[in-house]
Design an enzyme around this catalytic site. Structure first.
Site, PDB file in Angstrom:
ATOM      1  N   TYR A  24      41.422  74.096  27.549  1.00  0.00           N
ATOM      2  CA  TYR A  24      41.072  74.200  28.964  1.00  0.00           C
ATOM      3  C   TYR A  24      40.394  75.516  29.346  1.00  0.00           C
ATOM      4  O   TYR A  24      39.972  75.680  30.485  1.00  0.00           O
ATOM      5  CB  TYR A  24      42.328  74.005  29.823  1.00  0.00           C
ATOM      6  N   ASN A  75      40.602  65.885  40.048  1.00  0.00           N
ATOM      7  CA  ASN A  75      41.033  65.993  38.657  1.00  0.00           C
ATOM      8  C   ASN A  75      42.473  65.499  38.650  1.00  0.00           C
ATOM      9  O   ASN A  75      43.392  66.248  38.974  1.00  0.00           O
ATOM     10  CB  ASN A  75      40.940  67.425  38.148  1.00  0.00           C
ATOM     11  N   HIS A  81      45.376  58.480  33.361  1.00  0.00           N
ATOM     12  CA  HIS A  81      45.616  57.466  32.338  1.00  0.00           C
ATOM     13  C   HIS A  81      46.710  56.477  32.713  1.00  0.00           C
ATOM     14  O   HIS A  81      46.927  55.508  31.983  1.00  0.00           O
ATOM     15  CB  HIS A  81      45.958  58.154  31.019  1.00  0.00           C
ATOM     16  N   ASP A  88      44.072  52.587  43.410  1.00  0.00           N
ATOM     17  CA  ASP A  88      44.108  51.812  44.650  1.00  0.00           C
ATOM     18  C   ASP A  88      43.815  52.675  45.876  1.00  0.00           C
ATOM     19  O   ASP A  88      43.154  52.217  46.815  1.00  0.00           O
ATOM     20  CB  ASP A  88      45.456  51.116  44.811  1.00  0.00           C
ATOM     21  N   HIS A 101      37.184  66.109  34.711  1.00  0.00           N
ATOM     22  CA  HIS A 101      38.115  66.576  33.680  1.00  0.00           C
ATOM     23  C   HIS A 101      37.494  67.774  32.993  1.00  0.00           C
ATOM     24  O   HIS A 101      36.305  67.744  32.646  1.00  0.00           O
ATOM     25  CB  HIS A 101      38.410  65.481  32.656  1.00  0.00           C
ATOM     26  N   ILE A 102      38.281  68.808  32.791  1.00  0.00           N
ATOM     27  CA  ILE A 102      37.797  70.022  32.149  1.00  0.00           C
ATOM     28  C   ILE A 102      37.428  69.743  30.695  1.00  0.00           C
ATOM     29  O   ILE A 102      36.387  70.172  30.208  1.00  0.00           O
ATOM     30  CB  ILE A 102      38.853  71.142  32.268  1.00  0.00           C
ATOM     31  N   SER A 103      38.279  69.007  29.998  1.00  0.00           N
ATOM     32  CA  SER A 103      38.010  68.663  28.598  1.00  0.00           C
ATOM     33  C   SER A 103      37.316  67.304  28.536  1.00  0.00           C
ATOM     34  O   SER A 103      37.299  66.544  29.506  1.00  0.00           O
ATOM     35  CB  SER A 103      39.313  68.624  27.799  1.00  0.00           C
ATOM     36  N   ARG A 112      44.259  59.286  25.889  1.00  0.00           N
ATOM     37  CA  ARG A 112      43.506  59.918  26.979  1.00  0.00           C
ATOM     38  C   ARG A 112      42.128  59.282  27.189  1.00  0.00           C
ATOM     39  O   ARG A 112      41.412  59.633  28.125  1.00  0.00           O
ATOM     40  CB  ARG A 112      43.318  61.409  26.708  1.00  0.00           C
TER      41      ARG A 112
END
Length: 145
Positions: A24, A75, A81, A88, A101-103, A112
């Site tokens: 990260y 994020n 997941h 919803d 997402h950072i990664s 993931r």
């Protein structure tokens, strides 16, 4: 039209800067907030930055965004997941939502690879580190222009 962008961060993102810096990076969530506020101002947005480890709070913030924001950057962390509730909540609002997402979640553990949030979001940005948040703000500027 509102110029408010709400940036929503999910579980464990308050630990950025300490948690797995090899994945990260070294920036803290406060650093990312500062980047977003500055980039948002340059784009004509007023950025509100939030973080919670609790799924229901994230849902409440999405509902709020649907009432008063021009867009959302989210994020969802690990809730990406697993959370049908976030999926919803995004579907329940007309406000555009960009998932960040950072990664690169597709280059990590198999569990993931699938996001429950992505099908409800306008789009997803992943793998560009903290700069992904700024990229999402630019995307929202394009979408809301």
């Amino acid at each position: 039209m509102s110029n408010i962008i709400i940036v929503i961060n999910g579980p464990n993102l308050n630990m950025l800067g300490k948690r797995e810096p090899g994945i990260y990076g070294g920036k803290t969530l406060k650093d990312i907030e500062n980047d977003c506020v500055n980039a948002g101002a340059d784009l004509g947005f007023s950025v509100e930055f939030r973080q919670s480890n609790h799924e229901g709070v994230l849902v409440d913030w999405l509902h709020e965004a649907g009432e008063r924001a021009a867009g959302v950057v989210i994020n969802p962390g690990a809730y990406s997941h697993t959370s049908i509730a976030l999926h919803d909540a995004i579907r329940a609002i007309s406000t555009p939502v960009v998932e960040v997402h950072i990664s690169n979640i597709h280059a990590r553990e198999e569990f993931r690879h699938k996001s429950m949030v992505s099908p409800a979001a306008k789009g997803m940005i992943c793998g560009f580190g903290p700069y992904g948040y700024v990229m999402a703000l630019h995307a929202l500027k394009n979408i809301t222009a």
